[in-house]
Design a protein around this motif. Sequence first.
Motif, PDB file in Angstrom:
ATOM      1  N   VAL A 237       0.854  -1.185   0.000  1.00  0.00           N
ATOM      2  CA  VAL A 237       0.000   0.000   0.000  1.00  0.00           C
ATOM      3  C   VAL A 237       0.892   1.237   0.000  1.00  0.00           C
ATOM      4  N   ILE A 238       0.657   2.149  -0.933  1.00  0.00           N
ATOM      5  CA  ILE A 238       1.476   3.359  -1.074  1.00  0.00           C
ATOM      6  C   ILE A 238       0.564   4.582  -1.056  1.00  0.00           C
ATOM      7  N   ILE A 239       0.956   5.599  -0.260  1.00  0.00           N
ATOM      8  CA  ILE A 239       0.267   6.896  -0.245  1.00  0.00           C
ATOM      9  C   ILE A 239       1.329   7.953  -0.577  1.00  0.00           C
ATOM     10  N   PRO A 240       1.451   8.369  -1.847  1.00  0.00           N
ATOM     11  CA  PRO A 240       2.544   9.277  -2.244  1.00  0.00           C
ATOM     12  C   PRO A 240       2.552  10.592  -1.472  1.00  0.00           C
ATOM     13  N   GLU A 241       1.365  11.166  -1.194  1.00  0.00           N
ATOM     14  CA  GLU A 241       1.316  12.472  -0.517  1.00  0.00           C
ATOM     15  C   GLU A 241       1.931  12.422   0.885  1.00  0.00           C
ATOM     16  N   LEU A 242       1.938  11.241   1.528  1.00  0.00           N
ATOM     17  CA  LEU A 242       2.521  11.090   2.867  1.00  0.00           C
ATOM     18  C   LEU A 242       3.896  10.443   2.812  1.00  0.00           C
ATOM     19  N   ASP A 243       4.396  10.195   1.574  1.00  0.00           N
ATOM     20  CA  ASP A 243       5.683   9.500   1.401  1.00  0.00           C
ATOM     21  C   ASP A 243       5.692   8.200   2.213  1.00  0.00           C
ATOM     22  N   PHE A 244       4.579   7.459   2.085  1.00  0.00           N
ATOM     23  CA  PHE A 244       4.371   6.268   2.925  1.00  0.00           C
ATOM     24  C   PHE A 244       4.225   5.039   2.046  1.00  0.00           C
ATOM     25  N   GLU A 245       4.869   3.958   2.487  1.00  0.00           N
ATOM     26  CA  GLU A 245       4.732   2.664   1.803  1.00  0.00           C
ATOM     27  C   GLU A 245       4.649   1.559   2.845  1.00  0.00           C
ATOM     28  N   LEU A 246       3.622   0.738   2.742  1.00  0.00           N
ATOM     29  CA  LEU A 246       3.421  -0.407   3.630  1.00  0.00           C
ATOM     30  C   LEU A 246       3.708  -1.671   2.834  1.00  0.00           C
ATOM     31  N   GLY A 247       4.738  -2.407   3.242  1.00  0.00           N
ATOM     32  CA  GLY A 247       5.147  -3.584   2.505  1.00  0.00           C
ATOM     33  C   GLY A 247       4.147  -4.722   2.600  1.00  0.00           C
ATOM     34  N   MET A 248       4.309  -5.695   1.709  1.00  0.00           N
ATOM     35  CA  MET A 248       3.427  -6.850   1.718  1.00  0.00           C
ATOM     36  C   MET A 248       3.591  -7.626   3.019  1.00  0.00           C
ATOM     37  N   ALA A 249       2.527  -8.264   3.460  1.00  0.00           N
ATOM     38  CA  ALA A 249       2.487  -9.106   4.671  1.00  0.00           C
ATOM     39  C   ALA A 249       2.533  -8.300   5.963  1.00  0.00           C
ATOM     40  N   ALA A 250       2.541  -6.949   5.874  1.00  0.00           N
ATOM     41  CA  ALA A 250       2.621  -6.147   7.101  1.00  0.00           C
ATOM     42  C   ALA A 250       1.349  -6.284   7.933  1.00  0.00           C
ATOM     43  N   ILE A 251       0.189  -6.227   7.296  1.00  0.00           N
ATOM     44  CA  ILE A 251      -1.062  -6.397   8.036  1.00  0.00           C
ATOM     45  C   ILE A 251      -1.890  -7.551   7.457  1.00  0.00           C
TER      46      ILE A 251
END
Length: 470
Positions: free
Chosen positions: A341-355
């Motif tokens: 999951v990526i949210i470019p405006e927050l410079d955020f990336e959640l890798g696979m298997a995290a949740i």
Amino acid sequence: MCNSAGLGGGTCSGRGSGEAGWKMSVLEEPRSPPLFKELSAEEEQQPTEIQSLCMSCYRNGVTRLLLTKIPFFKEVIVSSFTCENCDWSNTEIQSAGRIQDQGVRYTLNVRSKQDMNREVVKADSATAKIPELDFEIPAFTQKGALSTIEGLIDRAVSGLEQDQPVRKATDPDVAAQIDEFIAKLGKLKEVETPFTLIIDDPSGNSFIENPNAPQVDEALVVAHYNRNAQQDALLGLQTDDVAEVEPPSENTIEEMRNEVLQFNTNCPECNAPASTNMKLVQIPHFKEVIIMATNCDSCGNRTNEVKSGGATEHLGTKITLRITDPSDMTRDLLKSETCSVIIPELDFELGMAAIGGKFTTLEGLLKDIKDLIVDKNPFTVGDSSTVERTEKLREFGRKLEAIISGEMEAHIILDDPAGNSYLQNVYAPDPDPEMKTEKYERTFDQSEELGLNDMKTEGYQEKEEQPADR
């Protein structure tokens, strides 16, 4: 739409034609106490006493077992044996943490002294390596610990120094070589030159902190992998050959669509016995998925997880949605365990298997991310927290709330190399002007992480037996 708090005791009903709706209800019952209680000075915990054989005098002694939980770490079993006949005693601590479905490998490029303060959870089953020094701490040679990278090096130095006086008397050459190596380990703490730290844990219970959270850590690479038979045996897992199972018939699959299956498991929070409900559900305009929901009567924890009901797609899927209205939060969403999951405006990336896999709404996914990063992050409280880090994560939480409430426009990207994720198109069957879906060829690394490079599905048919020559 499934409720994001968990399906055990909740409801899950489908929308659209051809989708099987289902509903479950669980009667409220008094909760039994959890097996593992957190350490507390206010509440006294009574150990369990068991008569057992003394290995010194071979008469009966008493073993006391205490099942407890170290805050923000894991469950442990503290055991103490005493024998009144010969006064022999023994105490030890054993891990009771749950072994994860996959192993994990952390590769950190240590480039500054700030990196030495990163918090590390090293399970006893983890192997720690520093390739530049050809140094390795094998698995099960140290007890599990919650420390920092500097503390990990200090612990290794202490272990090497322990028998140095004896070595200097019996083998001065070896002692001199070890002293030289200890000096090299000491220089690592000054970080005069960058070095690499690798922690490989087949149990999946180790961890290296990302101080830049929730942003991506460019110095840290996290890889999840499937254990081999040797690693399963090392962890004490069953390695017997599994008997060949016949594929389910059409009648069996049809029964699964109309029935909620239940099987026994353990709670992921308190490890108490619990039950998991499983249901095969058809998502409109997508495919069949398996929804699993666990409800723990001991601690009240509820979780749900989604697995794909079909094969891995030939192409990966990348879904980009521009969030422009609060109504977008009600879109149904399927995030598989292989989806980032990526949210470019927050410079955020959640890798696979995290949740894990989720079948929820867009709002439910964003709230789960906020809980994981901000509300339930153990490294934002206690001695391990800093004011700067805590405020940074709170600011990230406020921005997520602004996106959920519609005060802030943003994009959300679901990148799934397995192609098993889905985001509802509210304009279906017409195209959605705010959503873009792309199909792409997987890279070698993505296929390797999915375990597809070494997978062989051809040539398994048995050859017809040729008649023997006479």
